[in-house]
Design a protein around this motif. Structure first.
Motif, PDB file in Angstrom:
ATOM      1  N   ILE A   1      -7.138  -7.581   6.752  1.00  0.00           N
ATOM      2  CA  ILE A   1      -6.156  -8.538   6.214  1.00  0.00           C
ATOM      3  C   ILE A   1      -6.203  -9.850   6.879  1.00  0.00           C
ATOM      4  O   ILE A   1      -6.452  -9.946   7.992  1.00  0.00           O
ATOM      5  CB  ILE A   1      -4.755  -7.804   6.473  1.00  0.00           C
ATOM      6  N   GLY A   2      -6.090 -10.829   5.917  1.00  0.00           N
ATOM      7  CA  GLY A   2      -5.961 -12.264   6.596  1.00  0.00           C
ATOM      8  C   GLY A   2      -5.070 -13.134   5.442  1.00  0.00           C
ATOM      9  O   GLY A   2      -4.509 -12.366   4.475  1.00  0.00           O
ATOM     10  N   LYS A   3      -4.934 -14.313   5.673  1.00  0.00           N
ATOM     11  CA  LYS A   3      -4.424 -14.949   4.817  1.00  0.00           C
ATOM     12  C   LYS A   3      -4.695 -15.102   3.460  1.00  0.00           C
ATOM     13  O   LYS A   3      -5.899 -15.249   3.261  1.00  0.00           O
ATOM     14  CB  LYS A   3      -4.012 -16.492   5.497  1.00  0.00           C
ATOM     15  N   ALA A   4      -3.784 -15.111   2.393  1.00  0.00           N
ATOM     16  CA  ALA A   4      -4.171 -15.162   1.322  1.00  0.00           C
ATOM     17  C   ALA A   4      -3.092 -15.656   0.210  1.00  0.00           C
ATOM     18  O   ALA A   4      -1.860 -15.766   0.539  1.00  0.00           O
ATOM     19  CB  ALA A   4      -4.500 -13.757   0.494  1.00  0.00           C
ATOM     20  N   LYS A   5      -3.615 -16.578  -0.595  1.00  0.00           N
ATOM     21  CA  LYS A   5      -2.847 -17.279  -1.427  1.00  0.00           C
ATOM     22  C   LYS A   5      -2.666 -16.499  -2.930  1.00  0.00           C
ATOM     23  O   LYS A   5      -3.573 -16.030  -3.342  1.00  0.00           O
ATOM     24  CB  LYS A   5      -3.161 -18.843  -1.910  1.00  0.00           C
ATOM     25  N   ILE A   6      -1.513 -15.694  -3.418  1.00  0.00           N
ATOM     26  CA  ILE A   6      -1.151 -15.064  -4.423  1.00  0.00           C
ATOM     27  C   ILE A   6      -0.344 -15.905  -5.557  1.00  0.00           C
ATOM     28  O   ILE A   6       0.961 -16.287  -5.075  1.00  0.00           O
ATOM     29  CB  ILE A   6      -0.939 -13.867  -4.099  1.00  0.00           C
ATOM     30  N   ARG A   7      -0.997 -16.225  -6.649  1.00  0.00           N
ATOM     31  CA  ARG A   7      -0.096 -17.209  -7.423  1.00  0.00           C
ATOM     32  C   ARG A   7       0.579 -18.293  -7.055  1.00  0.00           C
ATOM     33  O   ARG A   7       1.584 -18.695  -6.996  1.00  0.00           O
ATOM     34  CB  ARG A   7       0.968 -16.192  -8.242  1.00  0.00           C
ATOM     35  N   GLY A   8      -0.143 -18.981  -5.846  1.00  0.00           N
ATOM     36  CA  GLY A   8       0.088 -20.238  -5.476  1.00  0.00           C
ATOM     37  C   GLY A   8       0.796 -20.164  -4.084  1.00  0.00           C
ATOM     38  O   GLY A   8       1.462 -21.180  -3.623  1.00  0.00           O
ATOM     39  N   VAL A   9       1.081 -18.967  -3.619  1.00  0.00           N
ATOM     40  CA  VAL A   9       2.463 -18.695  -2.441  1.00  0.00           C
ATOM     41  C   VAL A   9       1.469 -18.096  -1.210  1.00  0.00           C
ATOM     42  O   VAL A   9       0.945 -17.142  -1.797  1.00  0.00           O
ATOM     43  CB  VAL A   9       3.394 -17.961  -2.715  1.00  0.00           C
ATOM     44  N   GLU A  10       1.501 -18.410  -0.262  1.00  0.00           N
ATOM     45  CA  GLU A  10       0.886 -17.809   0.956  1.00  0.00           C
ATOM     46  C   GLU A  10       1.208 -16.630   1.224  1.00  0.00           C
ATOM     47  O   GLU A  10       2.563 -16.574   1.376  1.00  0.00           O
ATOM     48  CB  GLU A  10       0.530 -18.682   2.070  1.00  0.00           C
ATOM     49  N   SER A  11       0.607 -15.538   1.636  1.00  0.00           N
ATOM     50  CA  SER A  11       1.032 -14.230   1.993  1.00  0.00           C
ATOM     51  C   SER A  11       0.403 -14.037   3.451  1.00  0.00           C
ATOM     52  O   SER A  11      -0.903 -14.148   3.432  1.00  0.00           O
ATOM     53  CB  SER A  11       0.654 -13.125   1.069  1.00  0.00           C
ATOM     54  N   ASN A  12       1.271 -13.786   4.394  1.00  0.00           N
ATOM     55  CA  ASN A  12       0.790 -13.538   5.798  1.00  0.00           C
ATOM     56  C   ASN A  12       0.702 -12.152   6.313  1.00  0.00           C
ATOM     57  O   ASN A  12       1.768 -11.815   7.168  1.00  0.00           O
ATOM     58  CB  ASN A  12       1.558 -14.614   6.512  1.00  0.00           C
ATOM     59  N   GLY A  13       0.044 -11.511   5.591  1.00  0.00           N
ATOM     60  CA  GLY A  13      -0.049  -9.828   5.966  1.00  0.00           C
ATOM     61  C   GLY A  13       0.014  -8.962   4.812  1.00  0.00           C
ATOM     62  O   GLY A  13       0.075  -9.482   3.567  1.00  0.00           O
ATOM     63  N   MET A  14       0.386  -7.794   4.854  1.00  0.00           N
ATOM     64  CA  MET A  14       0.692  -6.815   3.845  1.00  0.00           C
ATOM     65  C   MET A  14       1.598  -5.691   4.222  1.00  0.00           C
ATOM     66  O   MET A  14       1.662  -5.206   5.422  1.00  0.00           O
ATOM     67  CB  MET A  14      -0.833  -6.258   3.700  1.00  0.00           C
ATOM     68  N   ILE A  15       2.541  -5.228   3.149  1.00  0.00           N
ATOM     69  CA  ILE A  15       3.532  -4.274   3.446  1.00  0.00           C
ATOM     70  C   ILE A  15       2.697  -3.023   2.750  1.00  0.00           C
ATOM     71  O   ILE A  15       2.098  -2.989   1.433  1.00  0.00           O
ATOM     72  CB  ILE A  15       4.766  -4.195   2.630  1.00  0.00           C
ATOM     73  N   CYS A  16       2.569  -1.824   3.526  1.00  0.00           N
ATOM     74  CA  CYS A  16       1.556  -0.877   3.264  1.00  0.00           C
ATOM     75  C   CYS A  16       2.177   0.383   2.713  1.00  0.00           C
ATOM     76  O   CYS A  16       3.534   0.653   3.109  1.00  0.00           O
ATOM     77  CB  CYS A  16       0.638  -0.325   4.399  1.00  0.00           C
ATOM     78  N   SER A  17       1.543   1.068   1.806  1.00  0.00           N
ATOM     79  CA  SER A  17       1.973   2.385   1.309  1.00  0.00           C
ATOM     80  C   SER A  17       1.080   3.269   2.263  1.00  0.00           C
ATOM     81  O   SER A  17       0.138   2.983   2.895  1.00  0.00           O
ATOM     82  CB  SER A  17       1.733   2.505  -0.075  1.00  0.00           C
ATOM     83  N   LEU A  18       1.691   4.612   2.060  1.00  0.00           N
ATOM     84  CA  LEU A  18       0.856   5.649   2.921  1.00  0.00           C
ATOM     85  C   LEU A  18      -0.499   5.721   2.187  1.00  0.00           C
ATOM     86  O   LEU A  18      -1.388   6.117   3.243  1.00  0.00           O
ATOM     87  CB  LEU A  18       1.451   6.844   2.763  1.00  0.00           C
ATOM     88  N   GLU A  19      -0.799   5.705   0.936  1.00  0.00           N
ATOM     89  CA  GLU A  19      -2.034   5.780   0.680  1.00  0.00           C
ATOM     90  C   GLU A  19      -3.111   4.961   1.149  1.00  0.00           C
ATOM     91  O   GLU A  19      -4.102   5.026   1.374  1.00  0.00           O
ATOM     92  CB  GLU A  19      -2.071   5.747  -1.150  1.00  0.00           C
ATOM     93  N   GLU A  20      -2.634   3.538   1.232  1.00  0.00           N
ATOM     94  CA  GLU A  20      -3.328   2.468   1.964  1.00  0.00           C
ATOM     95  C   GLU A  20      -3.711   2.851   3.363  1.00  0.00           C
ATOM     96  O   GLU A  20      -4.549   2.117   3.892  1.00  0.00           O
ATOM     97  CB  GLU A  20      -2.701   1.122   1.689  1.00  0.00           C
ATOM     98  N   LEU A  21      -2.999   3.691   3.933  1.00  0.00           N
ATOM     99  CA  LEU A  21      -3.381   4.059   5.330  1.00  0.00           C
ATOM    100  C   LEU A  21      -4.279   5.490   5.362  1.00  0.00           C
ATOM    101  O   LEU A  21      -4.605   5.822   6.430  1.00  0.00           O
ATOM    102  CB  LEU A  21      -1.876   4.590   6.013  1.00  0.00           C
ATOM    103  N   GLY A  22      -4.782   5.709   4.367  1.00  0.00           N
ATOM    104  CA  GLY A  22      -5.772   6.635   4.051  1.00  0.00           C
ATOM    105  C   GLY A  22      -5.204   7.998   3.889  1.00  0.00           C
ATOM    106  O   GLY A  22      -5.929   9.062   4.314  1.00  0.00           O
ATOM    107  N   ILE A  23      -3.768   8.153   3.759  1.00  0.00           N
ATOM    108  CA  ILE A  23      -3.353   9.413   3.470  1.00  0.00           C
ATOM    109  C   ILE A  23      -3.540  10.057   2.214  1.00  0.00           C
ATOM    110  O   ILE A  23      -3.084   9.376   1.218  1.00  0.00           O
ATOM    111  CB  ILE A  23      -1.626   9.320   3.972  1.00  0.00           C
ATOM    112  N   GLU A  24      -3.680  11.387   2.074  1.00  0.00           N
ATOM    113  CA  GLU A  24      -3.838  11.919   0.860  1.00  0.00           C
ATOM    114  C   GLU A  24      -2.539  12.231   0.162  1.00  0.00           C
ATOM    115  O   GLU A  24      -1.562  12.281   0.730  1.00  0.00           O
ATOM    116  CB  GLU A  24      -4.645  13.517   1.213  1.00  0.00           C
ATOM    117  N   LEU A  25      -2.752  11.863  -1.089  1.00  0.00           N
ATOM    118  CA  LEU A  25      -1.486  11.988  -2.100  1.00  0.00           C
ATOM    119  C   LEU A  25      -0.744  13.327  -1.669  1.00  0.00           C
ATOM    120  O   LEU A  25       0.638  13.166  -1.704  1.00  0.00           O
ATOM    121  CB  LEU A  25      -1.812  11.950  -3.504  1.00  0.00           C
TER     122      LEU A  25
END
Length: 796
Positions: A105-129
């Motif tokens: 995770i790093g700084k990213a511009k999404i549709r012209g707006v800077e995003s400083n991190g990520m709000i995660c789902s459990l799937e993104e943490l590697g948890i099986e469905l």
């Protein structure tokens, strides 16, 4: 068994234990492991609080969130999840965080707006469905309101727990629990096991006034229950959900999860009944033949009289040790439950689970349960329900306990321990092992009196205890020494040598070895034999095709032939050396046998590659070759005809050694197969007793041979083998070879007669043989043939 290390710390002091080193130490005492993992292999995740959520100015599906990540730090994070909102506690991947899929995770511009991190789902943490609750599927995971802002999110969820996945051997059922693993690892680390503390508060209301238990079977030696009322059903605490997930079990709710939690913790499966659906009486009995029950998976099951059921006076409400009934299922509306903690007969549970369902619970019951742990697990479950489900525990335990709770006591001498292990242990070494295992012992006059705890169902005899001493002392400390043994004639080594030579001989004769299943179906058990025997049936067969141990090997070879001919392979020359099984009175007998199957072209010869087609005489030639090699040719007798009804009525024979029937040979009956398949099966018991003489080289004689051609007319009923034996008997040592060169049948010699012409070869290896001596022997042969076999010498 997946061992959650933070859970294990509740039982033993792991100090600063390196988990890789611990896994390797477990390997050295016989416990293999597959891997060491973390529930979520992520980093730099914290609990965040969404203070504001607005729509993204340049997108209709993105959200612009202001997230407090602790220490007064608020980050602007763009989130595409539909369920994100103001006032939520969420999992935030900070700048520089890594996720299991390799994303950093790093700084990213999404549709012209800077995003400083990520709000995660459990799937993104590697948890099986399957482990993700419904409310969090397809979106971010919203944490509980008590989640501390800025705290490590993995620590809060208990997803940073390390897990070692061990492969447990079949005899170590005690290791199918955290408590059992604690004793094992404690023995390695020399740490004592401590049980979790619990203070169970009972209500004044008596459980016995609400429930009665009646046992109507001997296959439930322990059956204990408690009643818990006024339960509050909700999600389980994070640590319970994480620990269940690390063991491969999905969280349901706090009540159901506690039953699974106790099973993993103590190795004691529990079952919870909805008390209001159950009623006031439990009956433990054998099922009625054909009795039906709908189980928790909503399937109708038909039971037999060999299945154990839990029932009310009206109907079955559970299949003991396997699965509960749908009619007493615990749901979100359940208010009161009955906890069942029991020990059932392992063989019955194993047989039932094969028919119904193999589960974590049925596996443990089938391997055996420590009877002393049933009450302990029952009380532990009641305590956790009281603590995490606000349950009220009624006073007292209702049930029955007739389990064998006495530990096994084994007396073993230090001298025997050392003799079996092949090392010189001191008494202090052995004492250290018993103390590490937490086995009570007394030592006097070189003898240990050891009390084996009931949790160790695998230790029953002295040899089991010696193995345990060797394990814990360390296999790596036992010096490698080659064993010195004396091989006596007639032992298993001699038999293996005979079988090795037999295989080499058969392969030299152009046959290929096959190895087939020893299990066959009921239809084939009495085929290809006329012997009287009691067949051995498998108690728990894998299928109807593998219900019996075979008596004859031929059905297996026929299956091989059918498989190959169905694939256009029509030249089949195979053999199998296998075991025949049967029961005689109270004894189980294993008899070695040789079976041969021949079909098609046996071999080719000559520049034109003309094939020799396998037939009765080719098969007979292989048999005589074997018997000659093993020195049994003079005792061999092949008699026309056999009682085997599966063989061709005109092409079969019985095989004898010293007038003892050892087998049969012949063609397959045309009613079974229209292919010219030839078979042989003999018992090897007689051959395995033989001493094989070394082959001696004999130089070619320098003296000439004398050959005589003679033809006789015999009745058709006279067997060729009898003629050959008579000629050989009279010819004596000077007769070197008998060879048939012509056979004739026709009207000129009579309808019921046959003519056989022989070349007789004579030699004296010490001097030149004269015609006079040979003629004298030939005259004796002619007279004997005429007298004993009524054979007349042909003039031309």
């Amino acid at each position: 068994m997946r061992v959650n290390m933070s859970w294990l710390k509740e039982f033993i002091n792991l100090k600063d234990t390196n988990y890789q080193e611990l896994a390797n130490k477990m390997l050295l005492i016989g416990n293999e492991y597959d891997d060491i993992t973390k529930i979520s292999d992520s980093s730099n995740l914290v609990v965040g609080y969404v203070t504001e959520r607005t729509n993204h100015p340049y997108s209709d599906h993105l959200n612009l969130c202001q997230v407090d990540i602790g220490d007064g730090e608020v980050k602007e994070i763009i989130c595409g999840a539909a369920n994100v909102d103001k006032g939520q506690k969420v999992i935030v991947a900070k700048m520089g965080a890594t996720l299991p899929n390799g994303v950093k995770i790093g700084k990213a511009k999404i549709r012209g707006v800077e995003s400083n991190g990520m709000i995660c789902s459990l799937e993104e943490l590697g948890i099986e469905l399957k482990y993700i609750p419904e409310r969090s599927r397809g979106g971010i995971h919203v944490l509980e309101d008590d989640a501390p802002i800025g705290m490590d999110a993995l620590e809060y969820l208990h997803y940073n727990d390390m897990v070692i996945n061990f492969d447990i051997t079949a005899n170590r059922s005690d290791l199918l629990s955290m408590l059992g693993m604690a004793y094992e690892i404690g023995a390695i680390l020399k740490e004592k096991v401590k049980l979790p503390t619990m203070v169970l508060k009972e209500e004044n209301e008596e459980a016995k006034d609400n429930l009665a238990v009646e046992i109507k079977t001997d296959y439930a030696p322990v059956y204990l229950t408690r009643i818990i009322k006024d339960l509050v059903i909700k999600e389980s605490p994070n640590f319970i959900k994480a620990r269940l997930m690390s063991a491969g079990i999905r969280s349901i709710n706090n009540v159901v999860d506690i039953s699974n939690y106790i099973m993993l913790e103590y190795g004691q499966p529990l079952h919870f009944f909805d008390y209001d659906k159950l009623g006031s009486k439990i009956v433990v009995r054998m099922a009625n033949e054909g009795e039906a029950i709908k189980t928790l998976d909503n399937k109708e099951r038909t039971l037999t009289k060999d299945d154990i059921v839990i029932a009310t006076p009206k109907e079955a409400v559970g299949i003991a040790g396997v699965m509960g009934g749908h009619n007493t299922e615990v749901t979100n509306d359940t208010n009161s439950i009955v906890i069942e903690s029991a020990v059932f007969d392992p063989s019955h549970i194993q047989a039932t689970s094969k028919k119904i369902l193999r589960s974590e619970a049925s596996m443990r019951f089938a391997k055996g349960i420590d009877p002393n742990r049933a009450e302990l697990a029952l009380n532990r479950a009641a305590y956790l329900l009281q603590k995490y489900a606000s349950g009220k525990v009624l006073k007292g335990i209702i049930g029955y306990n007739n389990g064998n709770q006495e530990p096994i006591i084994i007396d073993i001498a230090l001298t025997k321990i050392n003799r079996v292990l092949g090392i010189e242990l001191k008494d202090e070494d052995v004492k250290d092992v018993f103390e590490r295992l937490d086995f009570e012992y007394q030592y006097q006059n070189d003898v240990f009196k050891v009390t084996v705890p009931t949790r160790r169902l695998d230790i029953k005899i002295e040899e089991d205890l010696i193995e345990e001493i060797g394990r814990i002392y360390g296999y790596d400390q036992i010096p490698g020494i080659l064993p010195i043994t004396k091989i006596k004639k007639g032992n298993i080594g001699h038999q293996n040598d005979i079988l090795k030579k037999l295989r080499k001989r058969l392969e030299g004769l152009g046959l290929t070895e096959v190895r087939t299943y020893s299990l066959i179906n009921e239809n084939n058990i009495n085929k290809w034999t006329n012997d009287q025997f009691e067949a051995i049936k498998i108690k728990s067969p894998m299928s109807e095709e593998h219900m019996f141990l075979r008596y004859s090997i031929i059905p297996s070879l026929m299956d091989v032939a059918n498989y190959n001919t169905a694939r256009s392979i029509n030249d089949i020359m195979i053999y199998e050396i296998g075991t025949s099984y049967y029961k005689k009175e109270e004894n189980y007998i294993e008899e070695p046998k040789l079976a041969i199957l021949m079909l098609g072209t046996y071999a080719t010869h000559g520049w034109q590659n003309k094939g020799i087609v396998a037939d009765f005489y080719v098969l007979k030639g292989i048999l005589t070759n074997i018997m000659t090699y093993f020195g049994l040719i003079d005792q061999l007798e092949i008699k026309t005809g056999s009682d085997i009804k599966e063989m061709h009525p005109q092409r079969k024979a019985s095989i004898y050694i010293n007038n003892e029937l050892i087998g049969n040979m012949g063609a397959v009956h045309p009613g079974i197969s229209d292919l010219p398949i030839y078979l042989l099966e003999i018992s090897l018991t007689r051959i395995l007793k033989q001493e094989i003489k070394k082959i001696r080289y004999e130089p070619v004689s320098v003296y000439p041979v004398i050959s005589k051609d003679l033809a006789w007319i015999f009745n058709k009923d006279v067997e060729t083998e009898l003629i050959t034996k008579t000629i050989k008997k009279v010819g004596g040592e000077l007769l070197q070879q008998i060879e048939v060169f012509d056979v004739y049948e026709g009207p000129s010699i009579g309808e019921n007669n046959k003519s056989i012409a022989y070349t007789l070869t004579f030699i004296d290896k010490t001097k030149t043989l004269t015609e006079e001596i040979v003629n004298e022997i030939v005259n004796d042969i002619v007279k004997t043939i005429e007298t004993e076999l009524n054979g007349s010498l042909r003039d031309s």
